[in-house]
Design a protein around this motif. Structure first.
Motif, PDB file in Angstrom:
ATOM      1  N   LEU A  15      -9.134   2.066  15.274  1.00  0.00           N
ATOM      2  CA  LEU A  15      -8.816   1.948  16.694  1.00  0.00           C
ATOM      3  C   LEU A  15      -8.094   0.645  17.045  1.00  0.00           C
ATOM      4  CD1 LEU A  15     -12.076   3.447  18.221  1.00  0.00           C
ATOM      5  CD2 LEU A  15      -9.790   4.407  18.380  1.00  0.00           C
ATOM      6  N   TYR A  35      -6.045  11.120   9.445  1.00  0.00           N
ATOM      7  CA  TYR A  35      -6.292  11.099  10.890  1.00  0.00           C
ATOM      8  C   TYR A  35      -7.243  12.214  11.308  1.00  0.00           C
ATOM      9  CZ  TYR A  35      -5.675  11.974  15.818  1.00  0.00           C
ATOM     10  OH  TYR A  35      -5.926  12.228  17.140  1.00  0.00           O
ATOM     11  N   ARG A  64       4.081   1.413  21.439  1.00  0.00           N
ATOM     12  CA  ARG A  64       2.954   2.291  21.700  1.00  0.00           C
ATOM     13  C   ARG A  64       2.022   2.280  20.501  1.00  0.00           C
ATOM     14  NH1 ARG A  64       1.108   6.484  20.040  1.00  0.00           N
ATOM     15  NH2 ARG A  64       1.692   8.584  19.580  1.00  0.00           N
ATOM     16  N   PRO A  65       0.707   2.081  20.736  1.00  0.00           N
ATOM     17  CA  PRO A  65      -0.240   2.137  19.623  1.00  0.00           C
ATOM     18  C   PRO A  65      -0.341   3.569  19.094  1.00  0.00           C
ATOM     19  CG  PRO A  65      -1.309   1.404  21.664  1.00  0.00           C
ATOM     20  CD  PRO A  65       0.055   1.848  22.028  1.00  0.00           C
ATOM     21  N   MET A  66      -0.393   3.699  17.790  1.00  0.00           N
ATOM     22  CA  MET A  66      -0.464   5.036  17.197  1.00  0.00           C
ATOM     23  C   MET A  66      -1.890   5.579  17.250  1.00  0.00           C
ATOM     24  SD  MET A  66       2.136   4.760  13.998  1.00  0.00           S
ATOM     25  CE  MET A  66       1.171   3.552  13.154  1.00  0.00           C
ATOM     26  N   ALA A  67      -2.033   6.828  16.839  1.00  0.00           N
ATOM     27  CA  ALA A  67      -3.327   7.498  16.948  1.00  0.00           C
ATOM     28  C   ALA A  67      -4.380   6.830  16.072  1.00  0.00           C
ATOM     29  CB  ALA A  67      -3.174   8.964  16.566  1.00  0.00           C
ATOM     30  N   ARG A  77     -14.832  10.306  15.028  1.00  0.00           N
ATOM     31  CA  ARG A  77     -14.875   9.440  16.205  1.00  0.00           C
ATOM     32  C   ARG A  77     -15.726  10.094  17.285  1.00  0.00           C
ATOM     33  NH1 ARG A  77      -8.515   8.023  17.080  1.00  0.00           N
ATOM     34  NH2 ARG A  77      -8.276   6.441  15.452  1.00  0.00           N
ATOM     35  N   GLY A  78     -16.680   9.357  17.772  1.00  0.00           N
ATOM     36  CA  GLY A  78     -17.485   9.881  18.863  1.00  0.00           C
ATOM     37  C   GLY A  78     -18.601  10.797  18.385  1.00  0.00           C
ATOM     38  N   TYR A 118     -18.206   4.354  20.359  1.00  0.00           N
ATOM     39  CA  TYR A 118     -17.961   2.989  20.842  1.00  0.00           C
ATOM     40  C   TYR A 118     -18.352   2.839  22.313  1.00  0.00           C
ATOM     41  CZ  TYR A 118     -15.161   1.704  16.747  1.00  0.00           C
ATOM     42  OH  TYR A 118     -14.739   1.400  15.476  1.00  0.00           O
ATOM     43  N   ARG A 161     -10.514  11.513  13.391  1.00  0.00           N
ATOM     44  CA  ARG A 161     -10.694  12.029  14.747  1.00  0.00           C
ATOM     45  C   ARG A 161     -11.985  12.806  14.851  1.00  0.00           C
ATOM     46  NH1 ARG A 161     -10.836  16.178  17.874  1.00  0.00           N
ATOM     47  NH2 ARG A 161     -10.682  17.647  16.164  1.00  0.00           N
ATOM     48  N   ALA A 205     -14.595  17.529  22.784  1.00  0.00           N
ATOM     49  CA  ALA A 205     -13.718  17.088  21.699  1.00  0.00           C
ATOM     50  C   ALA A 205     -14.295  17.499  20.356  1.00  0.00           C
ATOM     51  CB  ALA A 205     -13.535  15.575  21.765  1.00  0.00           C
ATOM     52  N   HIS A 206     -15.588  17.823  20.326  1.00  0.00           N
ATOM     53  CA  HIS A 206     -16.220  18.121  19.034  1.00  0.00           C
ATOM     54  C   HIS A 206     -16.844  19.500  18.929  1.00  0.00           C
ATOM     55  CE1 HIS A 206     -15.398  14.108  17.655  1.00  0.00           C
ATOM     56  NE2 HIS A 206     -15.803  13.674  18.835  1.00  0.00           N
ATOM     57  N   ALA A 242     -15.858  14.443  26.286  1.00  0.00           N
ATOM     58  CA  ALA A 242     -16.344  13.807  25.057  1.00  0.00           C
ATOM     59  C   ALA A 242     -17.086  14.827  24.190  1.00  0.00           C
ATOM     60  CB  ALA A 242     -17.262  12.638  25.400  1.00  0.00           C
TER      61      ALA A 242
END
Lengths: 315, 625
Positions: free
Chosen positions: B356, B381, B282-285, B388-389, B394, B385, B419-420, B416
């Motif tokens: 990412l 992280y 599993r890819p990490m955060a 990001r965005g 992206y 985070r 998240a912020h 989206a």
């Protein structure tokens, strides 16, 4: 949506039909003369002949099947010899107990299994993952009846936390909390294996989903990792978890037989085992058909839940 | 086969399971010659002896029979019945599955209908029904347990067979005039055997449990003969007073089933090719960062400045240097194009900025990405985070795969934003509509309740762009956003991006392999090859006068509309594999200008004005004309 439910219900008809055929054929396998088997080898020929006539066993097999099916459709599942009461009454009464037990176990195994699987996947190769994997392995390897017996020994006899057996106390009120104390151990013992299976599958489904591109998108948006795991990944993983929950429902429903015996729980499973040992054929037939039919209907509910979750399924 | 065994042995748990199981099986085989008491001789004066009593190591049961002896004989019986049930179920099930899968059509249909019917039963119930008909007894229990497991094998094997039955080698065998039976035995069967083995190894534990269960219910082995299940069943009535008579057989079942499951998991993992490649990790955060050296300091060039970025993929013992020291920068309002073939490291570069890159296997091993002077590589992280965005967002290539299939696009847009910053229901909806309008999605009010699969490719990509815009970022990184779209839609999407850049002063990093797109949108271009920038400069300069032979060859691959005089020239050879890069210029092997000097030492990026090239013998201006 209503159309979809109707369609699924219609498609269940051939399955239900098939179930009755299979049950009927299995019962037709009974070696020798069922009436003799029921009455014992010392029965008089007259009694055997009468019973054969009463059961319709003197007619051709196909005709027998349709008589049996027709009666069942009218709600007449026959009469149990051993209990001397209509099969349907006995089955319905006992099914209540099984439903309470298996229903609770199903909720337990779904919730615990999915949560354990998600935590395991989210911490792949970490401590939590290893611990969960080990407990799960233990869970799917232990016979539920043995686990139940050990729980009685430890929690009921030694610690006296729970009553040893039964659904209700012999004396006293039948309140919800009393039911819960009686239910806790059997429901848990029944849920353990299914929980393990669900946890394993949830873990691999989550790992599969976590590699998908839309997870990267969620992360790129700045969604918190908690949200990525529990909303984005879990929702997508549920698409493959839900069918397994359906299968586990069947497992819990029929696996209840062991638990009902161990905990003296008044349910269909115990009734069936008694009926088999007493060769009470009609009760076995009726009980099996009834439970299998309930399971088919439950699976339709699972399909509907699946279509509610996944808009790509054509409804 | 040997590799399978080594893989299996490397899995310590599976090995332990295998050893325990072998011991149990060995003991079971030796039982008849071991000096044990007769398991069936009763001695009621000597009942319920505790464990470790004289003459009976595990004590005695309710009839005074020696428990150790009964345990050994019971184990022998349980194992024999369990294995026999597994073999019977696997043989019949595989037979049915192969026939259904190989012949297909009507036969397949009828067989699978029957199998589905059987699977509609909760399966212990079916086993009970079969035992009810045949009568209690161990042999009947074996039949019942095998019968309920047949559908599982049939379905599994059928699936595999269908896949094989249409392969070329089967067709070839058919054309060679082999009979169906011959084909099944010589072509199909060898290919499905591994699947049968996996299915058996994962179900045999079940079957032992199920037979034990039937015996426990009194429907399996009949007294005085006892398997582990009936030992438990008989001991149950004495559970509270003499628990050891229950614990002994119960623990034995647990040991057997657990060792089988451990071994079975090991077999499955060793045979499942997906696990071999590590594809299921599993890819990490955020991408792992492991920088050996202090990264170079920022030089205050632009909003985003990338310095000596190195990203690698560590897969097993191999190291793939996907990005091998990349320097880039982009200004506010500027569009930087990154161009290169597939595998040149352009996407990995762009994904590295915000952590990412899928990790494992990705690791950022060096360099820095400065956003307004703050190094993003190695940022915690939490900080990453948050940015990001909001600061850097992206847009990805294939919007069908990159949008969540089960959420409405409106909800994905609102998320989206959310998240912020917290946003109410109504406001969120309004903002989502506004965003969709900004990317010119007609009928935005309605479209926000669409699911991604209900939209066209172009519409989905606009949603992707809208999502990237949701928090008014400063930089958008567009990773081949138009590659999956057809040409007219591509032009529309590019126009939208260009307008947004001008109206909002966005910086865009545009990754593509298409020079046409670069010409239309980008101010500057960086050409990447084998994980490094080989040429960079203004779009006009590079398009008019490419200096690196690779850039020149790459441009020669692009057909020109209405031109037709020039020959389209493919570049001979393939890009090098990045786990084994040659010394010197990575392009040397494909380059017709390469000299000996090109194959040794590091070749620096040589700057002339705004144009830089990593080549010892760059293409001269005159040569192109």
């Amino acid at each position: 949506m209503t159309g979809y439910i109707l369609k699924r219900l219609l498609s269940a008809i051939p399955v239900l039909f098939g179930i009755t055929v299979i049950v009927f054929l299995i019962m037709a396998l009974i070696p020798g003369d069922p009436a003799t088997a029921i009455l014992g080898s010392y029965a008089t020929p007259e009694n055997v002949a009468k019973l054969n006539r009463d059961l319709g066993l003197d007619k051709p097999l196909v005709q027998q099947y349709f008589i049996w099916l027709g009666n069942m459709l009218q709600g007449d599942f026959g009469t149990s010899f051993a209990l001397n009461r209509p099969v349907i009454d006995e089955v319905l009464e006992r099914f209540n107990g099984t439903l309470v037990l298996a229903g609770t176990a199903f909720v337990l195994c779904s919730v615990l299994g999915v949560v354990a699987g998600v935590i395991s996947a989210a911490n792949q190769y970490g401590l939590a993952d290893k611990a969960i994997t080990f407990v799960v392995l233990l869970g799917i390897s232990i016979p539920s009846f043995f686990l139940g017996m050990m729980m009685i020994l430890f929690f009921a006899v030694n610690l006296r936390w729970f009553p040893v057996s039964g659904m209700w106390p012999i004396y006293g009120d039948r309140t919800f909390s009393v039911l819960l104390t009686h239910l806790a151990m059997p429901a848990f013992a029944l849920a353990v294996v299914a929980t393990g299976v669900v946890a394993r599958l949830s873990r691999s489904a989550m790992l599969e989903v976590l590699r998908q591109d839309f997870i990267r998108t969620a992360r790129a948006k700045g969604v918190h990792e908690r949200g990525v795991i529990w909303r984005h990944a879990l929702k997508a993983a549920m698409v493959s978890i839900i069918p397994v929950l359906g299968i586990q429902a069947g497992f819990v429903l029929s696996g209840a037989v062991y638990i009902e015996i161990v905990f003296q729980w008044p349910g269909v499973g115990r009734m069936l085992v008694d009926a088999i040992l007493k060769r009470d054929i009609l009760l076995v037939q009726g009980g099996v058909v009834f439970v299998a039919a309930c399971y088919v209907l439950f699976n339709i509910m699972v399909d509907v839940a699946q279509s509610l979750l996944d808009p790509r399924i054509k409804t | 086969m040997t590799s399978f065994l080594t893989l299996l042995a490397r899995n310590r748990l599976a090995l332990a399971g295998g050893i325990v199981l072998s011991l149990v099986v060995l003991l079971a085989l030796l039982t008849p010659v071991l000096p044990l008491a007769d398991p069936d001789v009763t001695n009621t004066s000597n009942r319920f002896q505790p464990i470790f009593s004289d003459g009976a190591v595990l004590g005695t049961d309710h009839l005074g029979r020696d428990l150790l002896s009964r345990l050994m004989w019971g184990t022998r019986l349980s194992l024999a019945v369990g294995f026999a049930a597994a073999i019977v179920a696997a043989t019949i099930g595989a037979g049915i599955g192969i026939v259904a899968g190989y012949y297909g059509g009507r036969i397949d249909n009828i067989i699978m209908r029957g199998v589905d019917m059987l699977m509609a039963f909760p399966y212990i119930l079916l086993a009970l029904a079969i035992v009810a008909a045949l009568g209690p007894g161990l042999f009947n229990a074996l039949i019942a347990v095998s019968a309920v497991n047949v559908p599982f094998f049939a379905r599994n094997i059928r699936g595999i067979t269908v896949g094989i039955a249409h392969k070329e080698f089967v067709d070839a065998a058919r054309l060679a005039g082999l009979s169906n039976t011959r084909i099944i035995l010589s072509e199909i069967l060898p290919n499905v055997i591994p699947v049968i083995v996996i299915a058996m190894s994962t179900t045999i534990g079940w079957m032992i449990l199920e037979t034990a269960g039937l015996s426990f219910l009194g429907l399996g082995s009949q007294p005085p003969q006892a398997d582990l299940g009936s030992m438990l069943g008989e001991a149950r009535s004495a559970l509270i007073a003499n628990p050891h008579t229950s614990i002994v057989p119960g623990v034995m079942i647990l040991i057997i089933v657990m060792s089988i499951n451990l071994l079975g998991d090991g077999v499955r993992d060793a045979l499942d090719p997906r696990l071999k490649s590590g594809a299921l990790s599993r890819p990490m955060a955020a991408t792992r960062v492991d920088r050996a050296e202090q990264p170079p300091a920022p030089t205050d060039q632009g909003l985003l400045e990338v310095k000596a970025l190195e990203t690698q993929f560590h897969i097993k013992d191999r190291i793939y240097r996907a990005v091998g020291g990349v320097d880039l920068s982009v200004e506010k309002g500027e569009c930087l194009g990154i161009i290169g073939e597939s595998g040149s490291g352009k996407s990995v570069t762009a994904l590295s900025f915000m952590g990412l890159v899928a990790s494992p296997p990705g690791v950022i091993t060096g360099g820095a990405a400065y956003y307004e002077g703050e190094d993003l590589i190695g940022a915690p992280y939490k900080r990453l985070r948050d940015m990001r965005g909001r600061n850097v967002s992206y847009i990805f290539q294939d919007p069908l795969a990159t949008l969540h299939p089960l959420y409405r696009v409106g909800d994905q847009l609102i998320e989206a934003i959310r998240a912020h910053r917290p946003i109410g229901r109504e406001e969120g909806r309004a903002k989502a509509v506004e965003l969709l309008n900004a990317v010119r999605i007609p009928n935005a009010e309605k479209r926000i309740s669409d699911y991604p699969h209900e939209m066209s490719g172009g519409m989905r990509q606009r949603v992707g762009i809208a999502m990237a815009l949701a928090n008014d970022p400063d930089i958008i990184i567009a990773d081949e956003p138009t590659t999956a779209l057809d040409v007219t839609v591509q032009a529309q999407v590019l126009t939208i991006l260009d307008d947004l850049r001008r109206s909002r002063g966005l910086a865009i990093v545009f990754i593509t392999h298409d020079f046409g797109v670069v010409a239309q949108l980008c101010d500057r271009v960086a050409v990447m090859y084998a994980g490094r920038v080989v040429e960079t400069g203004g779009t006009g300069d590079i398009l008019d006068a490419p200096r690196h032979p690779y850039t020149a060859r790459l441009m020669a691959c692009v057909p020109e509309l209405g031109g037709g005089k020039r020959r389209l020239e493919a570049i001979p050879g393939l890009p090098p594999v990045v786990d084994n890069l040659p010394a010197g210029c990575a392009f040397a092997d494909r380059c017709d200008r390469a000299q000996d000097a090109c194959r040794s030492g590091d070749i620096a990026l040589a700057q002339t004005g705004n144009h830089a090239v990593r080549c010892l013998y760059p293409v001269a201006q005159e040569e192109i004309a």
